[in-house]
Design an enzyme around this catalytic site. Structure first.
Site, PDB file in Angstrom:
ATOM      1  N   GLY A  88     -97.801  -9.094 -14.727  1.00 34.55           N
ATOM      2  CA  GLY A  88     -96.519  -9.822 -14.703  1.00 34.55           C
ATOM      3  C   GLY A  88     -96.023 -10.110 -13.303  1.00 34.55           C
ATOM      4  N   SER A  89     -95.757 -11.369 -12.972  1.00 33.97           N
ATOM      5  CA  SER A  89     -95.471 -11.693 -11.578  1.00 33.97           C
ATOM      6  C   SER A  89     -95.145 -13.176 -11.424  1.00 33.97           C
ATOM      7  CB  SER A  89     -96.704 -11.352 -10.735  1.00 33.97           C
ATOM      8  OG  SER A  89     -97.867 -11.807 -11.391  1.00 33.97           O
ATOM      9  N   ARG A  90     -95.223 -13.662 -10.165  1.00 32.92           N
ATOM     10  CA  ARG A  90     -94.929 -15.065  -9.899  1.00 32.92           C
ATOM     11  C   ARG A  90     -95.606 -15.499  -8.604  1.00 32.92           C
ATOM     12  NH1 ARG A  90     -88.562 -15.786  -8.244  1.00 32.92           N
ATOM     13  NH2 ARG A  90     -88.877 -17.130  -6.453  1.00 32.92           N
ATOM     14  N   MET A 110     -95.362 -15.960 -14.215  1.00 29.36           N
ATOM     15  CA  MET A 110     -96.411 -15.540 -15.139  1.00 29.36           C
ATOM     16  C   MET A 110     -95.925 -14.366 -15.979  1.00 29.36           C
ATOM     17  SD  MET A 110     -99.690 -15.585 -12.539  1.00 29.36           S
ATOM     18  CE  MET A 110     -98.766 -14.891 -11.160  1.00 29.36           C
TER      19      MET A 110
END
Length: 236
Positions: free
Chosen positions: A193-195, A105
Site C-alpha cells: 500500500g503506497s503511492r 496504490m
C-alpha cells in the site's frame, strides 16, 4: 491460463514462502493433534492470505507506448491528486512548483513501479519518515520516501517519488544514479500500500483526470511534445 500464471516478482517469494509454511503447519498440526475443528478456521485464513500475497507480488508484462515525449504512469492505481508543488528538496531541482500527478496504490494493485520515460537517472535520494495514509496530501512531505530525478536526452528533467503508506514498511529501489532507464522499465516497488508522485517538466500538462485508473508502463500521464491543455473528466 495467463491469469493463473502471472509472473511473480522476486521480492515476493520470501513472503509467499512464510505464509505458505505457516498455513501448512497450522493445517497439518490440526490434523495430527485432532484439533482440526478448532484450528481449521485459522488455517483457511492463512491459505487466503497466502493467495493474497501471491497476487500482491504479481509482476505482469505490459505493453508500453514508446513514442518520444510520452510520460507513462509509474504505478497501477488511481489518480488521487493533481496539483502544483516543488519536487523534494533532496533532489536539488529548485523550489519552483511543477505540475504533480499522484497515483495511489491500494493493497490489491500491482506494486512494481516502472520508469515514466527514457532517460538517465541523475539523483536517487532516500528520506526516512512517517507512515501516514498515502492518500493524504501531507504524506508527500511527512512519509518515508525514495525520490528519483531523470534527465531525457534533450535535457528535460522529471522527478518521481515512491512514498510509503499506512501499511507499507519497505520501499525497494533497484536503480542507482547514472543508470539508463527505458519507459516502462521496472525500477522498484513498495510493499503493501503506497503511492507514487510524478513531477512533470514546466509547461507540460497532464493527460489524465482525478479518479482515473492507471496501469504502470501503459497509461499515458502526459505528452511533453503536446500543447494540449490539461484534460478534465467526469464519472459516467
Amino acid at each position: 491460463m495467463k491469469v493463473l500464471f502471472v509472473p511473480i516478482n522476486r521480492e515476493g517469494w520470501p513472503f509467499i514462502a512464510i505464509f505458505a509454511i505457516l498455513t501448512l503447519v497450522l493445517m497439518t498440526g490440526a490434523y495430527a493433534l485432532e484439533w482440526f475443528n478448532a484450528v481449521q478456521p485459522i488455517g483457511w485464513v492463512g491459505a487466503i492470505l497466502t493467495v493474497w500475497c501471491i497476487c500482491f507480488f504479481r509482476d505482469p508484462h505490459r505493453v508500453t507506448p514508446t513514442r518520444e515525449g510520452l510520460v507513462i504512469s509509474p504505478a497501477d492505481g488511481v489518480v488521487q491528486l493533481i496539483d502544483r508543488a516543488a519536487p523534494p528538496a533532496e533532489l536539488g531541482m529548485g523550489d519552483a512548483e511543477r505540475t504533480r500527478v499522484c497515483v495511489f496504490m491500494n493493497v490489491f494493485n500491482v506494486h512494481v513501479n516502472r520508469s515514466p520515460l527514457d532517460g538517465v537517472v541523475k539523483k536517487v535520494a532516500y528520506r526516512p519518515g512517517k507512515f501516514l495514509n498515502a492518500s493524504l496530501d501531507k504524506a508527500s512531505v511527512d512519509n518515508e520516501r525514495m525520490s528519483l530525478s531523470l534527465e531525457t536526452k534533450d535535457g528535460k528533467e522529471i522527478a518521481f517519488v515512491q512514498i510509503a503508506g499506512l501499511v507499507a514498511r519497505r520501499i525497494v529501489c533497484w536503480t542507482k544514479e547514472g543508470d539508463e532507464l527505458k519507459a516502462g522499465e521496472r525500477f522498484g516497488m513498495i510493499r503493501f500500500g503506497s503511492r507514487v508522485d510524478v513531477y512533470l517538466p514546466e509547461g507540460v500538462e497532464p493527460m489524465v483526470s482525478l479518479g482515473q485508473t492507471t496501469k504502470a508502463a501503459e497509461t499515458v500521464l502526459a505528452d511533453m511534445n503536446s500543447t494540449e491543455p490539461a484534460r478534465v473528466g467526469e464519472v459516467r
